[in-house]
Write an enzyme that holds these catalytic residues in place. Structure first.
Site, PDB file in Angstrom:
ATOM      1  N   LYS A 112      38.594  61.238  11.928  1.00 53.72           N
ATOM      2  CA  LYS A 112      38.368  62.177  10.714  1.00 53.72           C
ATOM      3  C   LYS A 112      37.672  61.438   9.750  1.00 53.72           C
ATOM      4  CE  LYS A 112      40.830  65.817  11.961  1.00 53.72           C
ATOM      5  NZ  LYS A 112      41.419  65.733  13.346  1.00 53.72           N
TER       6      LYS A 112
HETATM    7  C1  LIG Z   1      41.544  66.482  14.384  1.00 57.18           C
HETATM    8  C2  LIG Z   1      41.994  65.707  15.630  1.00 57.18           C
HETATM    9  C3  LIG Z   1      41.597  66.301  16.701  1.00 57.18           C
HETATM   10  C4  LIG Z   1      41.151  67.590  17.146  1.00 57.18           C
HETATM   11  O1  LIG Z   1      39.581  67.655  16.513  1.00 57.18           O
HETATM   12  P1  LIG Z   1      39.104  69.021  16.242  1.00 57.18           P
HETATM   13  O2  LIG Z   1      37.831  68.813  15.388  1.00 57.18           O
HETATM   14  O3  LIG Z   1      39.904  69.510  15.059  1.00 57.18           O
HETATM   15  O4  LIG Z   1      39.039  69.621  17.423  1.00 57.18           O
HETATM   16  C5  LIG Z   1      41.885  65.542  17.896  1.00 57.18           C
HETATM   17  N1  LIG Z   1      42.588  64.256  17.818  1.00 57.18           N
HETATM   18  C6  LIG Z   1      42.894  63.946  16.822  1.00 57.18           C
HETATM   19  C7  LIG Z   1      43.523  62.271  16.595  1.00 57.18           C
HETATM   20  C8  LIG Z   1      42.497  64.566  15.592  1.00 57.18           C
HETATM   21  O5  LIG Z   1      42.809  63.767  14.329  1.00 57.18           O
END
Ligand SMILES: *Cc1c(COP(=O)(O)O)cnc(C)c1O
Length: 466
Positions: A112
């Site tokens: 993120k």
């Molecule tokens: C947010 C997240 C996901 C999922 O990603 P999306 O974009 O919501 O599909 C997978 N793994 C981790 C560690 C995340 O923080």
């Protein structure tokens, strides 16, 4: 570049307005009016470029009209200067065919950060241009919250209210949010699931007076700028593995469908993507939708991969719009039906449009554990449970064995030490860049999951527009 809403009735906006708005005023999500297209030569020219330079080339068409190339470069350099690895998103080889794309070298140890560090820079730039103030409300299943808070903590023109499901995020995840004591940061633990928290956030946006009064904005992956930032690493990785002269497959641990949708965008722009594997845990609405056309919401089951414990994937609407022929009016009807009955069938056009590029797999706890063990035994890599869901799915992919398969490693193993230790016997330690997380003071509110409680809390602390 202009952006249109997936529900067809909000006005088309430029990049700056789309970034600040988050959700479109008709309840839809913004997508570019048309996909920019890169020729094979343009893709070849990315080879050997730094991450920041790659980011500037890939994102330039999307920000045209709002930022010039020099401004974009400045913001990218500031955002990615905070990563602990020079390559920002390094590739690690596991065996002759499988690779990990490590996306967790940012300040809060999950992918993120790649998008949110840039979004923080974009917000600051655009708000100071306008001399305006923004109230960010968001829901997090763990990683978005800490990454968003890190990206905006202490910024004067922004207040952030972050809702997380009480008791359903890991200690590391919670502390990464609640130990940030900047006056513009407001953490709220909601009695309920992530989907409940996300529904509350949506309801606040749908309350037009409330949204206007506090100039609400979103940092969830419904915000286009986040997806845009994620497109970059698909190019960066694929070019290193031989694109445009070789097609690459990606396996993506998926929750809200943001990360994997960025891969779809990269393919639309001309990157040779052989396949996109949508890897889900047992909360498998996306697997059912892609395999059977059945998009129906189940009960959320808590797993060792909380960032994927989701039964409604907001960004899936973007795929339904684009793959289904970009008919906003029809999609608005379809989504209204889904919101009422919590179930819908994909149209044939949507299924056909999706199946060209996507495949999917549902990975249970045993398969996840096996993938963590395999990564350690085969390549000495300690990976986190989310990445392991992706890797388990990658190893089951039905594809020409000559195609390299890149699994997106979405979190650092140290974010989920208990699950990692259970699978591998190794307890990963936190990298030094997160410091004394467990010694710091926490601050957060606990609220019932009702619209009244949450709006009263926000209204009492946010800055109304003058
Ligand atoms: C947010 C997240 C996901 C999922 O990603 P999306 O974009 O919501 O599909 C997978 N793994 C981790 C560690 C995340 O923080």
């Amino acid at each position: 570049m202009h952006y249109v809403s997936t529900r067809g009735s909000a006005p088309a906006l430029g990049f700056e307005d789309v970034t600040l708005a988050g959700l479109a005023s008709d309840g839809g999500l913004y997508v570019p009016e048309s996909w920019p297209s890169f020729s094979a030569d343009q893709i070849r020219a990315l080879s050997g470029l730094s991450y920041v330079e790659t980011a500037v080339r890939v994102m330039a068409p999307f920000v045209a009209g709002s930022l010039n190339e020099e401004e974009l470069r400045e913001l990218c350099a500031a955002a990615y200067g905070r990563f602990s690895h020079d390559a920002v998103t390094p590739l690690v080889q596991l065996d002759h065919r499988h690779w990990l794309l490590e996306l967790f070298h940012g300040p809060t140890l999950a992918f993120k950060d790649v998008a949110l560090q840039l979004l923080g820079q974009l917000f600051e730039r655009f708000l100071s241009r306008r001399d305006d103030h923004l109230t960010i409300v968001g829901a997090t299943s763990g990683d978005t919250g800490s990454a968003a808070i890190d990206a905006v903590a202490g910024r004067e023109k922004i207040d952030i209210f972050m809702l997380h499901p009480d008791g359903r995020v890991s200690d590391v995840q919670r502390r990464q949010m609640t130990t940030v004591l900047a006056p513009n940061v407001h953490n709220i633990a909601i009695d309920g699931s992530f989907d409940d928290a996300q529904a509350l956030v949506k309801a606040m946006f749908n309350d037009a007076d409330f949204a206007r009064r506090f100039n609400l904005s979103a940092v969830n992956s419904i915000n286009w700028a986040r997806l845009m930032a994620q497109v970059v690493y698909y190019f960066y990785a694929a070019v290193r593995l031989g694109a445009p002269d070789r097609a690459i497959a990606f396996s993506v641990p998926t929750g809200n469908f943001g990360d994997v949708f960025a891969g779809y965008v990269a393919a639309k722009m001309g990157l040779p993507v052989a396949k996109l594997m949508v890897a889900t845990n047992v909360n498998d609405i996306l697997h059912r939708a892609l395999a059977e056309g059945d998009y129906s919401q189940g009960q959320v089951v808590a797993t060792a991969t909380p960032s994927m414990d989701i039964q409604v994937s907001s960004n899936f609407e973007r795929l339904l719009f684009d793959a289904g022929g970009r008919d906003g009016k029809a999609l608005a009807e379809q989504m209204k039906g889904f919101e009422a009955s919590k179930a819908m069938r994909l149209t044939n056009a949507q299924r056909d449009g999706a199946s060209a590029l996507f495949t999917s797999a549902r990975v249970d706890a045993d398969a996840m554990t096996m993938a963590m063990r395999w990564a350690y035994d085969a390549a000495g890599q300690v990976i986190d449970p989310h990445s392991a869901i992706g890797l388990a799915a990658a190893r089951s992919i039905d594809l020409d064995p000559a195609v390299p398969v890149v699994t997106l490693a979405t979190a650092h193993a140290a974010k989920f030490p208990t699950a990692v230790e259970r699978a591998t016997g190794i307890r990963p330690s936190l990298p030094s860049r997160v410091g004394d997380l467990f010694a710091r003071e926490e601050a957060y509110a606990k609220l019932p999951g009702t619209f009244e409680a949450v709006t009263a809390y926000v209204a009492g602390r946010a800055t109304p527009r003058g």
